[in-house]
Design an enzyme around this catalytic site. Structure first.
Site, PDB file in Angstrom:
ATOM      1  N   SER A 172      -4.193   7.183  -2.480  1.00 51.64           N
ATOM      2  CA  SER A 172      -5.498   6.559  -2.776  1.00 51.64           C
ATOM      3  C   SER A 172      -5.718   6.435  -4.280  1.00 51.64           C
ATOM      4  O   SER A 172      -6.236   5.422  -4.759  1.00 51.64           O
ATOM      5  CB  SER A 172      -6.631   7.379  -2.149  1.00 51.64           C
ATOM      6  OG  SER A 172      -6.608   8.712  -2.627  1.00 51.64           O
ATOM      7  N   ASP A 217       4.427   4.813  -6.092  1.00 55.51           N
ATOM      8  CA  ASP A 217       3.154   4.423  -5.489  1.00 55.51           C
ATOM      9  C   ASP A 217       2.680   3.072  -6.016  1.00 55.51           C
ATOM     10  O   ASP A 217       2.241   2.204  -5.254  1.00 55.51           O
ATOM     11  CB  ASP A 217       2.085   5.487  -5.773  1.00 55.51           C
ATOM     12  CG  ASP A 217       2.508   6.865  -5.280  1.00 55.51           C
ATOM     13  OD1 ASP A 217       3.441   6.926  -4.455  1.00 55.51           O
ATOM     14  OD2 ASP A 217       1.920   7.866  -5.714  1.00 55.51           O
TER      15      ASP A 217
END
Length: 461
Positions: A149, A193
């Site tokens: 996130s 990521d």
């Protein structure tokens, strides 16, 4: 290769046809009294295999998930960056767009992650006065769950800043900038990521390789799906030193192995660099670990003596800001995990490419070996995650492992299509419904996921 040089898609969209965009538009209008000019979206990710090896220079195998960070934006002449979040737990924040942006790494609030992305784009282009923006952010990636996130928020902010300041960057350039600028918050990640957030394509996992950054499609077997299950223990990477201690241990291990083989260890920081310099196989590197590093933790004094450096050099050249307190280093265990995990990634891709009849069993075995290595050698699991992985295997998964940084967060399980319903029921009853806190967040904690697309800009039609 033209996909790699391409730019994030800019899509004209009927906002009212998308429930989430429409809800965000309404929230934005309520907050600022005008409609957004554009929206940006950056997905979270699940890493299927290849944990804690990207920052050692090795390839990883993630896929984007459908959960994402979404931002609604209007450019204004106020000279202020105004940030708000649809989640009432996250406070508003504003900062001058014409002054130096300060990021408090000791206090990793949501808006500092956003400002990492802003600062990364600003520095890349040397922009003195950034455009003022009004922005509302909405996230469906569960925070501190190992589904990235925080990196998705950094990527979303980078895309916002690029678009608001009328700049243009390729997906690869954005991924590299966002990987670098997340370090402002103190996370020394390796770039996986951010890379998958920009380079993902719907329906495909990717083998992500570094230096140079490139992504290769990986076709996942059709007979299984991936199920995410959150153990509901949260771990904030930037707030804790676990993650950066591992980065430091791998850095020291690389130097110790290089020194033992007569290489110039002053310029080598990554375990993959040592392998390349020695022109050795991953199996040979594992054997070198056995030969050079002992399983007992190394002391500072022992490392300084072996590398021929002073304790002051040790602190300034090898340790990061939040690892200065560490006295013992498990070099053998960390290096052994990295080299064996790098090998598992390549084996996983080979199985996907060759599609043997027993593909699911082979892939499941690799995932299980990965979890054991993360648990025992890298020590990045926790008792709840281990319990959840065991339950997933008992409930019909052919493979299950922690995903993301660990110390909490999620497991990813490969489940044969015909067993999915029974699997979800068994895990729900065995892990979530027996605990009030878990039961309350079970809906967003246990779900089947498909490979999603990469970061996107939406313009209202």
């Amino acid at each position: 290769m033209n996909e790699m040089a391409s730019y994030p898609p800019k899509i004209a969209t009927v906002i009212s046809a998308n429930d989430r965009l429409q809800a965000l538009k309404i929230a934005f209008e309520k907050k600022y009294g005008e409609s957004p000019q554009f929206y940006t979206c950056a997905p979270g990710r699940v890493n299927l295999i290849g944990e804690h090896i990207d920052y050692c220079g090795y390839s990883v195998l993630p896929m984007a998930i459908e959960q994402s960070i979404l931002a609604a934006v209007t450019v204004n002449k106020s000279g202020i960056i105004q940030l708000a979040n649809t989640n009432p737990l996250y406070t508003d924040y504003s900062v001058s767009s014409t002054q130096d942006i300060a990021i408090d790494r000791d206090n990793p609030k949501w808006y500092y992650y956003f400002l990492c992305g802003v600062k990364g784009i600003q520095e890349n282009f040397g922009i003195t006065n950034l455009a003022g923006i009004s922005c509302v952010v909405d996230g469906t990636v569960p925070p501190s769950s190992g589904l990235s996130s925080s990196s998705a928020l950094v990527c979303c902010a980078g895309l916002v800043t690029m678009e608001a300041n009328q700049k243009s960057l390729s997906k690869v350039a954005l991924a590299e900038i966002c990987a670098k600028c997340e370090r402002y918050i103190g996370t020394e990640g390796g770039g996986m990521d951010q890379s998958i957030s920009f380079l993902a394509e719907s329906g495909k996992a990717k083998l992500i390789e570094f230096q140079p950054l490139r992504a290769t499609d990986v076709k996942l077997p059709s007979g299984a799906v991936f199920v995410i299950s959150n153990c509901c223990v949260e771990m904030n990477k930037a707030a804790s030193s676990h993650f950066n201690i591992r980065v430091v241990e791998c850095r020291i291990a690389a130097k110790m192995l290089a020194k033992a083989r007569g290489l110039d260890c002053s310029r080598l920081l990554k375990l993959a660099q040592v392998q390349r310099e020695l022109e050795a196989s991953l199996d040979e590197m594992e054997a070198l670990v056995e030969e050079v590093l002992h399983p007992e933790p190394f002391t500072r004094e022992e490392i300084c003596k072996a590398l021929g450096i002073t304790s002051e050099q040790f602190c300034t050249e090898l340790l990061s800001a939040n690892t200065q307190h560490v006295t013992h280093f498990k070099l053998y265990q960390r290096a052994k995990h990295v080299y064996s995990e790098a090998s598992r990634v390549l084996q996983f891709k080979d199985v996907c490419d060759s599609e043997p009849a027993d593909a699911l069993t082979l892939l499941g075995d690799l995932m299980n070996q990965s979890h054991i290595s993360c648990r025992d050698l890298y020590e990045c699991s926790c008792s709840e995650l281990d319990q959840l992985v065991q339950l997933c295997l008992k409930s019909g998964a052919v493979g299950s492992r922690l995903t993301g940084a660990g110390w909490g967060g999620c497991a990813v399980s490969m489940v044969p299509v015909e067993k999915v319903d029974g699997f979800i029921k068994a895990v729900r009853e065995g892990y979530y419904l027996c605990d009030a806190h878990r039961a309350a967040i079970e809906k967003q904690s246990l779900f089947v996921t498909k490979p999603g697309g990469g970061a996107t800009i939406f313009i209202a039609e």
